[in-house]
Structure formats: C-alpha cells, structure tokens
Design a protein around this motif. Sequence first.
Motif, PDB file in Angstrom:
ATOM      1  N   SER A  44       0.842  -1.199   0.000  1.00 47.80           N
ATOM      2  CA  SER A  44       0.000   0.000   0.000  1.00 47.80           C
ATOM      3  C   SER A  44       0.875   1.246   0.000  1.00 47.80           C
ATOM      4  O   SER A  44       1.924   1.262   0.640  1.00 47.80           O
ATOM      5  N   VAL A  65      -2.458   5.153   4.821  1.00 49.85           N
ATOM      6  CA  VAL A  65      -2.548   4.835   3.402  1.00 49.85           C
ATOM      7  C   VAL A  65      -2.967   6.126   2.709  1.00 49.85           C
ATOM      8  O   VAL A  65      -3.825   6.856   3.208  1.00 49.85           O
ATOM      9  N   LYS A 129      -9.472   1.944  -5.619  1.00 48.45           N
ATOM     10  CA  LYS A 129      -8.067   1.649  -5.322  1.00 48.45           C
ATOM     11  C   LYS A 129      -7.918   0.740  -4.099  1.00 48.45           C
ATOM     12  O   LYS A 129      -6.972  -0.032  -4.024  1.00 48.45           O
ATOM     13  N   ALA A 130      -8.841   0.867  -3.156  1.00 46.41           N
ATOM     14  CA  ALA A 130      -8.765   0.097  -1.904  1.00 46.41           C
ATOM     15  C   ALA A 130     -10.189  -0.220  -1.443  1.00 46.41           C
ATOM     16  O   ALA A 130     -10.791   0.547  -0.697  1.00 46.41           O
ATOM     17  N   GLN A 132     -11.566  -1.952   0.741  1.00 45.88           N
ATOM     18  CA  GLN A 132     -11.895  -1.977   2.170  1.00 45.88           C
ATOM     19  C   GLN A 132     -12.432  -0.628   2.642  1.00 45.88           C
ATOM     20  O   GLN A 132     -13.185  -0.565   3.618  1.00 45.88           O
TER      21      GLN A 132
END
Length: 151
Positions: A44, A65, A129-130, A132
């Motif tokens: 990350s 992040v 992109k992420a 979560q």
Amino acid sequence: MSDSSEFNSEELVNNADALNEMNRQVVEEFRANGGKVGGPFEGSPIVLLTTTGAKSGQPRVSPLVYFDIDGRILIAGSMGGAPKAPAWVHNLRAHPSVHVEIGEEAYDAQARELPREERDALYPRVVEKAPQFGEYQAKTTRVIPLFELTR
C-alpha cells in the motif's frame, strides 16, 4: 521488530496503546526502509503525516494509506469504520499545516478537508483503489472525511 500484522483492527480501534505501538513500529520500519513497510500495509502507498496535536500542540506522526488521484494526494479519516474519526482528523481541523513523508521525500504541506460534494465525487475512486474503504464507510454512520495534502 515485530510484524505489525499481529495487531487486530478491532483491538486498535478500542485500544489507544495498541494503536500507538503499531504506529510506532510502522513509522520505524518506514524510515528504515525508504518508505516501504510490510505487515497489513505491505504494497500500500504509505504517507507519514506529522500533525500538531489540537490540545497538546505536540507533533504527532501517523502512518496512513494515501491515494494519488489525478496527481492529488488524498487521505481518508476512516479508522476502519469506527464510530469516531481518528485523532489526526481532529488535529488537522485545528492545525492544517503538516509535514509529509512519502518514500524518501519529505516536505511541508497544507491539509484541506474536501467539502461534502467534492468528497462524495472522489470517495468512489478511493474505493476503486482500496475496496476496504467502502466497507469502512458501510460500517459507520459518520461520513468518512477526505483530506488533500498540498505542498
């Protein structure tokens, strides 16, 4: 150094000492390895964000992040979807002048909280992109804020 993956995200949200210890280890690893870290953050993009404590006035370093979206550096105040925002969000709102470390580069910057409309337009790109971060937003009733860091 112990691997930061030994920390459980629920424990971190509810235990400031555990969060501080994990952050200390990540900061140490980041600085020792030119901005690269392992554990749950491996792969990350990580920024070390130094804020000024809203009450204490003391410097606080948070490994976060970050998201490079169209050349803009964005960070999200998610705290894993906890009901309250991480302490660094409160610090940024009080003192938007920050110090940023990305890789081996370090510079001073200004943090700007994105207004709701701009945040809502960009948050889906963060989730792309992420993924979560979509889960974090779904877990909480608060709107997870986005901040842009500008030199």
